[in-house]
Design an enzyme around this catalytic site. Structure first.
Site, mmCIF file in Angstrom:
data_model
loop_
_atom_site.group_PDB
_atom_site.id
_atom_site.type_symbol
_atom_site.label_atom_id
_atom_site.label_comp_id
_atom_site.label_asym_id
_atom_site.label_seq_id
_atom_site.Cartn_x
_atom_site.Cartn_y
_atom_site.Cartn_z
ATOM 1 N N LYS A 1 0.815 -1.209 0.000
ATOM 2 C CA LYS A 1 0.000 0.000 0.000
ATOM 3 C C LYS A 1 0.849 1.258 0.000
ATOM 4 C CE LYS A 1 -2.917 -2.833 -0.499
ATOM 5 N NZ LYS A 1 -3.508 -3.060 -1.830
ATOM 6 N N ARG B 1 -7.693 -6.578 -10.365
ATOM 7 C CA ARG B 1 -8.519 -7.703 -10.814
ATOM 8 C C ARG B 1 -9.813 -7.168 -11.414
ATOM 9 N NH1 ARG B 1 -9.432 -6.839 -5.284
ATOM 10 N NH2 ARG B 1 -11.612 -6.266 -4.908
ATOM 11 N N GLU C 1 -1.937 7.568 7.885
ATOM 12 C CA GLU C 1 -2.511 8.590 6.998
ATOM 13 C C GLU C 1 -3.381 9.516 7.825
ATOM 14 O OE1 GLU C 1 -4.861 6.726 3.972
ATOM 15 O OE2 GLU C 1 -3.133 5.889 2.923
ATOM 16 N N HIS D 1 -16.421 -3.604 5.600
ATOM 17 C CA HIS D 1 -15.640 -3.658 4.367
ATOM 18 C C HIS D 1 -16.168 -4.686 3.380
ATOM 19 C CE1 HIS D 1 -13.030 -0.829 6.256
ATOM 20 N NE2 HIS D 1 -12.874 -1.634 7.288
#
Ligand code: MV4
Length: 497
Positions: free
Chosen positions: A116, A292, A198, A233
């Site tokens: 990430k 994907r 972040e 999620h």
């Protein structure tokens, strides 16, 4: 073009890929585990190969067994679908090394986007806006960043993604302990304990851009998908266009161009999705890139009129994108509901088991991508998503009405599904105005009585109507009528409307 393609996946996505292969005159090879011998994707493929026992490590995640099957069946290419090995750079490389075309991006791009922090660096250097954050996964760097940027901040696993191993931190004195906890969690989950930080973006929308590139340097975006309606999620409803972008139309090109910049910087080709957080003030930030074909790709197919699996195959075969950016036109509105074998009335407990009855929606503007049939035993070993119900209409309002109509036709007997939940969402004024953010569904689910049964007289009338119309075809309903149950109300409200 390829003669034969192996699909390294199961369920609805395997069927979705088989359908395009059939249209293109390409033979399909399904793979299956012990518990999937009778699965629909196995029945519908031209050929099928047994992989091994039910656990994914010994079947759908087993690279050597999949490559053995590909060799035995003499395929030209391998489509990974989503989940399982679809974002495994080692698998993509192993396919190529074994002489099969991997239908997806280059292994190098999968690997780059798997980190990430590397993904952030690539996107930022490519010119896409990223959330302000630290670039390395060490506590001193995180603390220094948080001190300058201010709290709250979000800790994320470098090897994470999809929200796994994330932690919100509100106060400086909590940073070190949360960092340690996130780090050991990441180490356990990903074998990589690095954590970075972040700035936290509060109550934003999750909007993602579908991109497509070929091996000749052409890259386009195919508009956005609004994916804010999610729980833990796990997305529940996706749509295109995003209601926010409909209000602020210039956002589409701004986000689309940022997505293309990020993908180009990664040396990307084939299908990809760039995830953004977007607020209501026109700001958006790169989050991560999914390398994907996504679960929710059908809403993009319906508003663009394209077959994304066909595009994937053509590009994997070395073909050029058959259109340019200015030839991409979006028309109407599409919504997808993910149908899960779980009970929304019991804290979304998984509900695998035998499908005893099945009534499937059809008619104008309705698409059902499903992996089930009456008599199929939904295994507990895999993802509980059974099907995706997708509708298209000329406007978002009409698409919502069409989805409500289609859901009323849908009845899955024998197991619990989340179908009753959609009724509550689609009636909700905030959903109808498109006022969404990633906390939307959690807030809705806190409302008392959200999934309550209809009033008793209504329930009795449902039962009577069910017996009168359906006793012959669905003998179970007579019994259900005597004992009113959630099972009945879950699939039969439509009888009263
Ligand atoms: C965030 C965030 C707020 N601020 N990053 C969750 C999934 C992963 N792709 C990134 N995620 C988030 N990252 C910052 N700096 C909020 C989320 C987030 C979220 C994002 C997309 C969809 C649903 C979500 C639910 C909770 C949190």
């Amino acid at each position: 073009m390829f003669q034969k393609v192996l699909i390294a996946n199961r369920g609805e996505i395997a069927l979705r890929i088989i359908r395009t292969l059939r249209e293109m005159g390409i033979r399909s090879v399904a793979v299956y585990s012990d518990v999937d011998r009778a699965a629909l994707h196995v029945r519908k493929a031209d050929e099928a190969a047994h992989l091994g026992p039910a656990p994914s490590r010994e079947s759908y995640l087993n690279i050597e067994r999949i490559l053995d099957a590909a060799r035995r069946h003499r395929v030209d290419a391998i489509h990974p679908g989503y989940g399982f090995l679809s974002e495994n750079a080692e698998f993509a490389q192993a396919c190529t090394d074994a002489g099969f075309v991997f239908i997806g991006p280059p292994a190098s791009a999968i690997a780059a986007m798997g980190s990430k922090t590397a993904a952030r660096r690539i996107a930022r250097d490519g010119g896409a806006p990223v959330v302000p954050g630290s670039e390395e996964g060490l506590l001193p760097a995180a603390a220094a960043f948080a001190q300058t940027a201010g709290y709250p901040v979000m800790l994320k696993a470098v090897a994470g993604g999809g929200g796994k191993g994330m932690r919100r931190v509100d106060r400086a004195e909590d940073l070190a302990s949360h960092f340690e906890a996130a780090s050991s969690e990441a180490l356990r989950a990903f074998g990589d304990g690095r954590v970075y930080v972040e700035k936290l973006v509060e109550n934003a929308r999750h909007i993602e851009i579908q991109i497509f590139g070929d091996r000749h340097g052409n890259m386009v975006h195919l508009g956005e998908r609004e994916c804010s309606v999610q729980r833990r999620h796990q997305k529940v409803i996706e749509e295109s266009p995003s209601p926010l972008v409909t209000l602020q139309p210039e956002l589409r090109n701004r986000m689309g161009e940022a997505a293309v910049l990020a993908a180009r910087a990664a040396g990307y080709f084939n299908a990809g999705t760039v995830e953004f957080l977007a607020d209501n003030d026109g700001n958006f930030y790169f989050l991560e890139m999914n390398t994907r074909l996504q679960v929710e790709h059908p809403v993009t197919e319906l508003v663009t009129g394209l077959d994304l699996v066909r595009l994937q195959l053509e590009i994997a075969d070395g073909g050029r994108l058959p259109f340019t950016q200015d030839q991409v036109a979006l028309r109407g509105a599409a919504i997808e509901c993910r149908i899960y074998a779980e009970d929304p009335a019991s804290n979304f407990m998984p509900s695998p088991g035998l499908i005893t009855q099945l009534a499937e929606p059809a008619g104008p503007g309705v698409r059902l991508d499903s992996g089930i049939y009456p008599g199929w035993n939904v295994p507990l070993e895999y993802d509980p998503m059974l099907a995706k119900l997708i509708v298209w209409a000329d406007t978002r309002e009409h698409a919502i009405e069409r989805m409500q109509r289609a859901l009323g036709e849908y009845h899955v007997g024998g197991i619990r599904t989340n179908i009753p939940l959609f009724d509550a969402i689609l009636r909700d004024p905030a959903f109808r105005t498109g006022d969404l953010h990633t906390g939307y569904l959690d807030a809705l689910l806190k409302r008392p009585g959200l999934l309550e049964l209809p009033p008793a007289p209504e329930l009795a009338a449902i039962a009577v109507a069910a017996i009168a119309t359906d006793t012959k075809r669905e003998p179970g309903l007579a019994e259900a009528a005597v004992t009113p149950s959630r099972w009945l109300s879950g699939g039969r409200e439509g009888l009263l409307r």
